[in-house]
Design a protein around this motif. Structure first.
Motif, PDB file in Angstrom:
ATOM      1  N   LYS A  33       0.813  -1.216   0.000  1.00  0.00           N
ATOM      2  CA  LYS A  33       0.000   0.000   0.000  1.00  0.00           C
ATOM      3  C   LYS A  33       0.850   1.271   0.000  1.00  0.00           C
ATOM      4  N   GLN A  67      -0.711   5.991  -4.768  1.00  0.00           N
ATOM      5  CA  GLN A  67      -1.777   5.477  -5.624  1.00  0.00           C
ATOM      6  C   GLN A  67      -2.579   4.433  -4.850  1.00  0.00           C
ATOM      7  N   SER A  68      -3.598   3.899  -5.499  1.00  0.00           N
ATOM      8  CA  SER A  68      -4.430   2.895  -4.850  1.00  0.00           C
ATOM      9  C   SER A  68      -4.028   1.487  -5.275  1.00  0.00           C
ATOM     10  N   THR A  83      -4.297  -3.386   1.622  1.00  0.00           N
ATOM     11  CA  THR A  83      -5.053  -2.141   1.667  1.00  0.00           C
ATOM     12  C   THR A  83      -5.793  -2.063   2.986  1.00  0.00           C
ATOM     13  N   ASP A  87     -11.281   0.927   2.031  1.00  0.00           N
ATOM     14  CA  ASP A  87     -10.920   0.977   0.616  1.00  0.00           C
ATOM     15  C   ASP A  87     -11.499  -0.218  -0.125  1.00  0.00           C
ATOM     16  N   SER A 136      -6.883   9.198  -2.146  1.00  0.00           N
ATOM     17  CA  SER A 136      -6.969   7.799  -2.615  1.00  0.00           C
ATOM     18  C   SER A 136      -7.629   6.852  -1.626  1.00  0.00           C
ATOM     19  N   GLY A 137      -8.679   7.312  -0.943  1.00  0.00           N
ATOM     20  CA  GLY A 137      -9.398   6.453  -0.008  1.00  0.00           C
ATOM     21  C   GLY A 137      -8.852   6.472   1.392  1.00  0.00           C
ATOM     22  N   ASN A 138      -7.700   7.098   1.590  1.00  0.00           N
ATOM     23  CA  ASN A 138      -7.102   7.151   2.925  1.00  0.00           C
ATOM     24  C   ASN A 138      -7.766   8.191   3.824  1.00  0.00           C
TER      25      ASN A 138
END
Length: 356
Positions: A33, A67-68, A83, A87, A136-138
Motif C-alpha cells: 500500500k 496510488q491505490s 489495503t 478501501d 486515494s481512499g485514505n
C-alpha cells in the motif's frame, strides 16, 4: 528388449526427477500500500527468511506510493495486495470484485493530531477547523470520525457550507502542519514520529486515536480478486488461485510472527529494502530510528484482537460487522457488502483452523 525398456524407464525417471528438482517457484506479484517500510515488515521478513520459497512461491513485493493498490490488483498488474478495509469495501461498492483474504492489523492506528495549544479536547470542537487528510481512499477514517460527530467536510460536494475544511496533502505532515491545518492525519507508526521530528514533542501534541472514539476501521489486510481465487491453474502452476493464496497467507503470517518476535532483526531487514522513504523528519530523520519506532508501533496493531487468541491473520467477524454497520450508518457504504467480500476459506487453508 528388456534392457531397452529398463534403459528407457530409467531415463524417464531421471528426467522426471530433474524436472521436479528444477521446477521454478510460482511467480506472485504482491502490491504493497506504500513504499517499503516497517509497516510491511512481515512481508520483507517472509521474503528474506525464505518463507515464500518454502511454499513454492517467488514473491515480488511492489511499492506503490500515493496510488491505490486496489486499481493495481483489479487491473491484473498485481496478483495480491494490501489495503484498508474501507478501501476494499468501497471498491466493491463501485463494482470491483476484490476479496479480503487475511487481516494483519487487528486494530486501527489512524489518528488526527493537533497542538495542545489549540485547546482542542474532543471531536465536537473540530467545527470550523482545517483538517489535513490523505487522498486515494485514505481519508475515510477522518470522514467517518467527523460524520459520527455530525460534522460535514468540504470533500462532500453536495454540502454548501461544510463545518470542516478538508485539506488534501501528499502524506508529508511538514507540508501542512501546523501552519495550514489545525489537525493533521497521522498513523501511530509513522507520521506521529515525523511530527515529533519537526520539533513538536509528544507533550505538546494532542493525539486523537479514532479507535478511542468508536471509529476502529481496520487497516492493513491482504486481498485479491475473485477471478484470481477462481483460477483453476494459477500461472500454469498446477495449483488453483485459492491454493496459491493460502500459501501466500501462511508464509506472510509466519513472516509477521517472526518480525514481531525479533523486531531489531526485522528493522534491519526492512532497511535493506528501502531508501529515503525509510527516513523520518527533522531531528528524527534517522532511517534506523524511524523504522525502529515504526516496528514497535505496528507490532501493537498486529498483536491485538484475534492475534492474541492465536488466530493471526483472521478477520474478526464481530469487528467486521461493526465496521460495515458504521460505514453504512455514515453513508460511506450505500448497501451491505455481499458475502463474497470476505473469503475465510483461504485463511482456513493457510492455518488448518476453522474461522469462528
Amino acid at each position: 528388449m528388456k534392457k531397452n525398456v529398463l534403459t528407457a524407464l530409467t531415463a524417464a525417471l531421471i528426467a522426471s526427477a530433474l524436472g521436479s528438482a528444477g521446477a521454478a517457484n510460482v511467480p506472485v506479484k504482491l502490491q504493497l500500500k506504500w513504499f517499503p517500510q516497517a509497516q510491511f515488515a512481515g512481508f520483507f521478513v517472509a521474503q528474506a527468511k525464505g518463507f515464500y520459497k518454502a511454499e513454492g512461491l517467488d514473491v515480488t513485493l511492489l511499492p506503490i506510493g500515493d496510488q491505490s493498490p486496489i486499481q493495481t490488483v483489479a487491473t491484473g498488474a498485481a496478483d495480491f495486495g494490501t489495503t484498508w478495509i474501507t478501501d476494499l469495501l468501497t471498491a466493491r461498492q463501485q463494482g470491483l470484485p476484490v476479496v479480503h483474504i487475511a487481516q494483519l492489523f487487528q486494530k486501527s492506528g489512524y489518528t488526527l493530531v493537533s497542538l495542545k495549544s489549540s485547546n482542542l479536547t474532543d471531536p465536537k470542537g473540530f467545527a470550523g477547523k482545517r483538517v489535513g487528510v490523505w487522498p486515494s481512499g485514505n481519508e475515510y477514517p477522518a470522514v467517518a470520525l467527523l460524520k459520527k460527530y455530525g460534522l460535514t467536510t468540504s470533500l462532500d460536494s453536495t454540502v454548501a457550507n461544510p463545518s470542516v475544511q478538508a485539506v488534501t496533502y501528499p502524506f508529508d505532515p511538514s507540508l501542512v502542519f501546523p501552519d495550514k491545518v489545525d489537525l493533521v492525519s497521522a498513523m501511530t507508526y509513522n507520521e506521529i514520529d515525523q511530527i515529533v521530528g519537526l520539533g513538536y514533542s509528544l507533550d505538546k501534541l494532542k493525539i486523537f486515536n479514532t479507535s478511542d472514539y468508536g471509529v476502529n476501521l481496520l487497516e492493513d489486510l491482504m486481498f485479491t480478486t475473485q477471478k484470481t481465487l477462481d483460477t483453476k491453474n494459477f500461472k500454469n502452476s498446477g495449483m488453483s488461485g485459492q491454493e496459491v493464496a493460502a500459501k501466500l497467507v501462511r508464509a506472510t503470517i509466519k513472516g509477521w510472527n517472526y518480525a514481531v518476535a525479533n523486531q531489531k532483526e526485522a528493522v534491519q531487514t526492512v532497511l535493506v529494502n528501502c531508501g529515503n522513504t525509510c527516513k523520518g523528519s527533522g531531528t528524527r530523520a534517522s532511517a534506523a530510528g524511524h523504522q525502529t519506532w515504526q516496528m514497535t508501533e505496528v507490532a501493537k496493531l498486529y498483536r491485538a484482537g484475534q492475534t492474541l487468541k492465536g488466530n493471526a491473520g483472521l478477520l474478526d467477524r464481530a469487528t467486521y460487522d461493526a465496521n460495515v454497520k458504521q460505514l453504512m450508518e455514515l453513508g460511506i457504504l450505500k448497501t451491505a457488502p455481499s458475502a463474497g467480500a470476505v473469503n475465510y476459506k483461504v485463511w482456513e487453508m493457510a492455518t488448518g483452523k476453522k474461522a469462528k
